[in-house]
Design an enzyme around this catalytic site. Structure first.
Site, PDB file in Angstrom:
ATOM      1  N   ASP A 178      -4.657  19.473 -15.433  1.00  0.00           N
ATOM      2  CA  ASP A 178      -4.739  18.149 -16.023  1.00  0.00           C
ATOM      3  C   ASP A 178      -4.353  17.908 -17.403  1.00  0.00           C
ATOM      4  O   ASP A 178      -4.697  18.918 -18.216  1.00  0.00           O
ATOM      5  CB  ASP A 178      -6.351  18.049 -15.878  1.00  0.00           C
ATOM      6  CG  ASP A 178      -6.724  16.430 -16.159  1.00  0.00           C
ATOM      7  OD1 ASP A 178      -5.990  15.911 -17.027  1.00  0.00           O
ATOM      8  OD2 ASP A 178      -8.032  15.929 -15.900  1.00  0.00           O
ATOM      9  N   TYR A 223     -13.517  17.614 -17.540  1.00  0.00           N
ATOM     10  CA  TYR A 223     -14.062  16.463 -17.571  1.00  0.00           C
ATOM     11  C   TYR A 223     -15.122  16.322 -16.560  1.00  0.00           C
ATOM     12  O   TYR A 223     -15.005  16.720 -15.435  1.00  0.00           O
ATOM     13  CB  TYR A 223     -12.796  15.467 -17.151  1.00  0.00           C
ATOM     14  CG  TYR A 223     -13.379  13.993 -16.935  1.00  0.00           C
ATOM     15  CD1 TYR A 223     -14.438  13.555 -17.924  1.00  0.00           C
ATOM     16  CD2 TYR A 223     -13.264  13.312 -15.584  1.00  0.00           C
ATOM     17  CE1 TYR A 223     -14.895  12.143 -17.364  1.00  0.00           C
ATOM     18  CE2 TYR A 223     -13.975  12.340 -15.275  1.00  0.00           C
ATOM     19  CZ  TYR A 223     -14.622  11.515 -16.213  1.00  0.00           C
ATOM     20  OH  TYR A 223     -15.100  10.373 -15.922  1.00  0.00           O
ATOM     21  N   ARG A 281       0.647  -1.285  -0.100  1.00  0.00           N
ATOM     22  CA  ARG A 281      -0.147  -0.008  -0.005  1.00  0.00           C
ATOM     23  C   ARG A 281       0.708   1.128  -0.025  1.00  0.00           C
ATOM     24  O   ARG A 281       0.538   2.413  -0.579  1.00  0.00           O
ATOM     25  CB  ARG A 281      -0.882  -0.180   1.042  1.00  0.00           C
ATOM     26  CG  ARG A 281      -1.531   1.361   1.457  1.00  0.00           C
ATOM     27  CD  ARG A 281      -3.000   1.345   2.008  1.00  0.00           C
ATOM     28  NE  ARG A 281      -3.093   0.304   3.306  1.00  0.00           N
ATOM     29  CZ  ARG A 281      -2.675   0.513   4.418  1.00  0.00           C
ATOM     30  NH1 ARG A 281      -1.801   1.661   4.635  1.00  0.00           N
ATOM     31  NH2 ARG A 281      -2.594  -0.567   5.337  1.00  0.00           N
ATOM     32  N   LYS A 320      -5.697   6.746 -20.064  1.00  0.00           N
ATOM     33  CA  LYS A 320      -5.875   7.473 -21.783  1.00  0.00           C
ATOM     34  C   LYS A 320      -4.502   7.373 -22.274  1.00  0.00           C
ATOM     35  O   LYS A 320      -4.360   6.152 -22.508  1.00  0.00           O
ATOM     36  CB  LYS A 320      -6.332   8.844 -21.633  1.00  0.00           C
ATOM     37  CG  LYS A 320      -7.398   9.201 -20.469  1.00  0.00           C
ATOM     38  CD  LYS A 320      -8.731   8.456 -20.847  1.00  0.00           C
ATOM     39  CE  LYS A 320      -9.634   8.779 -19.613  1.00  0.00           C
ATOM     40  NZ  LYS A 320     -10.901   8.037 -19.648  1.00  0.00           N
TER      41      LYS A 320
HETATM   42  C1  LIG Z   1      -9.409  15.012 -18.692  1.00  0.00           C
HETATM   43  C2  LIG Z   1      -9.845  14.176 -17.928  1.00  0.00           C
HETATM   44  N1  LIG Z   1      -9.168  13.860 -16.387  1.00  0.00           N
HETATM   45  C3  LIG Z   1      -9.328  12.969 -15.632  1.00  0.00           C
HETATM   46  C4  LIG Z   1     -10.130  12.000 -15.891  1.00  0.00           C
HETATM   47  C5  LIG Z   1     -10.692  10.880 -15.005  1.00  0.00           C
HETATM   48  O1  LIG Z   1      -9.795   9.675 -15.009  1.00  0.00           O
HETATM   49  P1  LIG Z   1     -10.271   8.204 -14.851  1.00  0.00           P
HETATM   50  O2  LIG Z   1     -11.332   7.626 -15.842  1.00  0.00           O
HETATM   51  O3  LIG Z   1      -8.856   7.387 -15.078  1.00  0.00           O
HETATM   52  O4  LIG Z   1     -10.401   8.144 -13.423  1.00  0.00           O
HETATM   53  C6  LIG Z   1     -10.731  11.999 -17.408  1.00  0.00           C
HETATM   54  C7  LIG Z   1     -11.593  10.774 -17.648  1.00  0.00           C
HETATM   55  O5  LIG Z   1     -12.050  10.701 -18.649  1.00  0.00           O
HETATM   56  C8  LIG Z   1     -10.506  12.842 -18.476  1.00  0.00           C
HETATM   57  O6  LIG Z   1     -10.847  12.735 -19.599  1.00  0.00           O
END
Ligand SMILES: Cc1ncc(COP(=O)(O)O)c(C=O)c1O
Length: 382
Positions: free
Chosen positions: A172, A101, A49, A197
């Site tokens: 992000d 998102y 962990r 992604k």
């Molecule tokens: C720009 C962006 N940030 C964060 C996330 C969240 O990631 P996760 O689906 O791996 O939790 C996504 C998911 O589509 C995203 O498109």
């Protein structure tokens, strides 16, 4: 070292280290616990962990790609973003770009606000950010390009505002990945990724990352991973490591496909608007050219009617109607009912996420095959 090499090799060559029997592919340490040689002694690993050798290796690779002092691998992108928001306390105020998102917006409204954190959701690319700063403001949070409307925000300019007011600046960087953009070098304090992604790249593993250039933030994040237990499991770390090896090739090919699709969509009379930072003459193009090494493979477009949007989703065959991005397969998403379904109708409308909007993440298939699939969807409508 060029980023293409960094995707395969670390400066410290752990793969040929005798410790790992010279394994070219970093081993999966599928263990929960580690033997202590003696009381008060440790191999450097005590319990997975807290840390695991495969996770540690992946974290070093990602820190190196983003030029951070540390990276932490989480079970998902949302787990990574949630960890970052644990840096704030009740009463703190955050300025967040409005086009994010949908899962991040859901986290902010449903968890962070419940914990006493307040938000101003604004258009960080167009509005005067400074006019929203108050004495409780602690951070600015953006994506660039944004999901799903592909707005481009000037990272350097925003970081100057953050510095002037002593705010943390969080970016992000999922959409361009470290291959095309490194926000820490442009003044960001923290970069987050959905590793699910482009980093993973095969639509088969969930992961998330927090990368920082601050030792203090890194320590706080390590405490959280240890305490909350949201670190990435060893096998998933290995899958992401394998994905990163081909990041450069995939990013280039997917971008080439995106550009071909953009050209096709710009000529299609049933398309109202195409949102892609690589379109010359747009504001996003100029900013993206300054701060990134590419425009990426995310394309958003507005169909002329909601009926056409639904028809495209039903008709495409090679392109899958699915809710993710950044993988080898081309996916098409309907943000209105999928990624942004939990965002309030008025917020969606304000950001332009209407029933006309479709978002494509191009994969690495042949571009002519992808265009033929889309073309068929347009031609069979009405
Ligand atoms: C720009 C962006 N940030 C964060 C996330 C969240 O990631 P996760 O689906 O791996 O939790 C996504 C998911 O589509 C995203 O498109």
């Amino acid at each position: 070292m060029d980023i293409k090499t960094k995707c395969i090799h670390l400066d410290e060559d752990t793969s040929s280290d005798c410790k790992h029997y010279g394994a070219i592919s970093f081993p999966i340490y599928q263990t929960a616990a580690y033997i202590h040689p003696e009381v008060g002694m440790s191999t450097g690993f005590d319990y997975s962990r807290l840390q695991n050798p495969t996770r540690e290796h992946l974290e070093k690779v990602v820190a190196n790609l983003e030029n951070g002092v540390d990276a932490l691998a989480f079970s998902t992108g949302m787990a990574a973003i949630t960890a970052v928001f644990d840096l704030f306390k009740p009463g703190d105020h955050i300025i967040a770009d409005a086009d994010l998102y949908g899962g991040s917006i859901r986290l902010f409204h449903n968890i962070c606000e419940k914990n006493g954190i307040t938000f101003s959701f604004i258009d960080c690319g167009e509005e005067d950010i400074e006019s929203y700063i108050n004495e409780d403001t602690k951070a600015i949070y953006i994506e660039t390009p944004t999901n799903p409307m592909m707005n481009v925000i000037d990272i350097r300019k925003t970081s100057e505002i953050a510095k002037k007011h002593d705010l943390l600046f969080i970016v992000d960087n999922t959409f361009l990945s470290p291959y095309f953009q490194n926000p820490l070098e442009l003044g960001a304090d923290i970069v987050v990724h959905s590793g699910t992604k482009f980093l993973g790249g095969h639509n088969d593993t969930l992961a998330g990352f927090v990368v920082t250039k601050s030792e203090e933030i890194s320590e706080k994040m390590r405490f959280l991973i240890k305490t909350v237990g949201s670190g990435l499991a060893p096998f998933d770390c290995w899958l992401i490591l394998r994905g990163i090896k081909t990041l450069a090739l995939r990013m280039e090919r997917a971008q080439e496909n995106a550009q071909a699709i953009v050209e096709f969509l710009l000529k299609e009379p049933k398309v109202k608007k195409v949102h892609y930072p690589g379109i010359k003459g747009t504001k996003g193009y100029e900013i993206c050219k300054k701060q990134a090494r590419g425009f990426g493979s995310m394309v958003t477009f507005e169909a002329e009617s909601p009926e056409l949007a639904l028809h495209i989703l039903k008709t495409v065959k090679l392109i899958s109607f699915a809710e993710s991005l950044g993988g080898t397969e081309t996916l098409i998403t309907y943000p209105y009912t999928q990624t942004h379904a939990d965002v309030a109708e008025e917020e969606r409308e304000r950001n332009g996420i209407t029933r006309l909007v479709l978002r494509i993440s191009t994969g690495i298939e042949d571009k002519e095959d992808l265009i033929a699939d889309l073309k068929n969807a347009f031609e069979t409508f009405g």
